[in-house]
Design an enzyme around this catalytic site. Structure first.
Site, PDB file in Angstrom:
ATOM      1  N   PRO A  71       0.813  -1.227   0.000  1.00 20.07           N
ATOM      2  CG  PRO A  71      -0.916  -1.585   1.513  1.00 20.07           C
ATOM      3  CD  PRO A  71       0.406  -2.149   1.058  1.00 20.07           C
ATOM      4  CB  CYS A  72       1.127   3.853  -2.439  1.00 15.16           C
ATOM      5  SG  CYS A  72      -0.521   4.318  -3.049  1.00 15.16           S
ATOM      6  CD  GLN A  73      -3.406   3.478   0.741  1.00 11.56           C
ATOM      7  OE1 GLN A  73      -2.415   2.790   0.909  1.00 11.56           O
ATOM      8  NE2 GLN A  73      -4.507   2.998   0.192  1.00 11.56           N
ATOM      9  CB  ILE A  75       4.910   5.882   0.208  1.00 13.71           C
ATOM     10  CG1 ILE A  75       5.547   4.947   1.240  1.00 13.71           C
ATOM     11  CG2 ILE A  75       5.929   6.307  -0.832  1.00 13.71           C
ATOM     12  CD1 ILE A  75       5.980   3.622   0.679  1.00 13.71           C
ATOM     13  CB  SER A  76       0.743   8.771  -1.930  1.00 13.94           C
ATOM     14  OG  SER A  76       0.205   9.796  -2.738  1.00 13.94           O
TER      15      SER A  76
END
Length: 307
Positions: A71-73, A75-76
């Site tokens: 999941p990228c949340q 890091i985004s």
């Protein structure tokens, strides 16, 4: 299932056939039940639904390839920037553990461009260190999906690990540029006069115009903006119709074939499509992964013969 579909091949997008590839799924997992239903229905393969940690003991002891998109949340650039220490992005550790358990010849991990930003510098070092520590030669590259036939301005990082030190992963070469990218009208023009169809996911949000990304309007002569997962109905507007794009149009921009049906209503379908790896990009990655695996196997056989 976008990554898995791309690696499997055997689908058609905008009239182009993407051939079957030499991969077989042996284990899959997702947390979201709608994603699990959609995956099982379209790929015809068992998927373990729920927390990966609850199903970890069912992972095979051996496999040739581990793939995943942690999941990228966290890091985004649009997220909380907690890095890999965040609750969601920390799930990359599950992928590290899966690689440690199965000892694959290769692994491929996908994430957002934000992983390369300075505020994520420590996180990136940690990710590379953890995978390298398992005995893998780790490389990473930023890909622009539009360069590979995806009608969308979407940049993503792929981290690739190869166990054999003498084999090098060669990334797929881009074959399009800004002058030849697939345009929005080329991708969805045939859907302009189609009535809403929930089963086909040709449905759209009625959210009013908002600032920034929620107010963007497609340009028919340019490729689409990035399709997002957490846009709360604020997908971009159609270039000629007084509405936001439909979920089927969003799926086209993500290169899902038209016979890929999403088993959810608008909001969860929006989340699934935005979270996915575009199958066409994954297919081109799959071509190079397959070639690398073949080279690893040949190198291993030569080494055994020499002994």
């Amino acid at each position: 299932g976008g990554m898995d579909l791309g690696l499997l091949g055997g689908f058609t997008f905008l009239g182009e056939k993407f051939a079957n590839q030499p991969f077989e799924i042996v284990w899959a997992n997702d947390l979201n039940r709608y994603a699990c239903d959609t995956y099982a229905s379209n790929l015809g393969h068992l998927i373990h639904c729920g927390s990966v940690w609850d199903h970890f003991d069912t992972i095979p002891e051996k496999c040739d390839l581990v793939i995943g998109g942690f999941p990228c949340q966290d890091i985004s650039i649009n997220g909380k920037r907690a890095g890999v220490a965040g609750e969601r992005s920390g799930l990359y550790r599950a992928m590290v553990n899966a690689v440690e358990r199965t000892e694959p010849k290769m692994f491929v991990a996908e994430n957002v461009r934000g992983l390369l930003y300075k505020y994520n510098e420590a996180s990136l070092r940690q990710v590379i260190s953890d995978f390298s520590g398992l005995g893998y030669k780790v490389t990473l590259k930023l890909y622009h999906a539009a360069d590979y036939g995806v009608p969308q301005r979407r940049e993503r990082v792929f981290i690739v690990g190869v166990r054999d030190d003498l084999v090098q992963f060669e990334p797929p070469k881009a074959f399009l540029d800004k002058t030849t990218w697939i345009t929005s009208s080329q991708a969805i023009g045939d859907l302009e006069n189609r009535e809403q169809d929930p089963e086909y996911s040709h449905i759209w949000s009625l959210a009013r115009k908002s600032s920034d990304q929620g107010g963007r309007v497609l340009d028919p002569g340019k490729t689409s903006h990035t399709i997002r997962a957490e846009c709360h109905g604020n997908n971009q507007f159609h270039y000629s119709l007084p509405r936001r794009i439909s979920m089927r149009e969003a799926a086209r921009f993500q290169t899902f074939p038209d016979n890929f049906l999403f088993k959810a209503k608008l909001r969860e379908t929006e989340r699934m499509i935005g979270n996915a790896v575009p199958p066409v990009l994954a297919w081109h990655m799959g071509q190079r992964i397959a070639a690398t695996l073949k080279e690893i196997i040949q190198h291993s056989a030569s080494a055994m013969a020499a002994e």
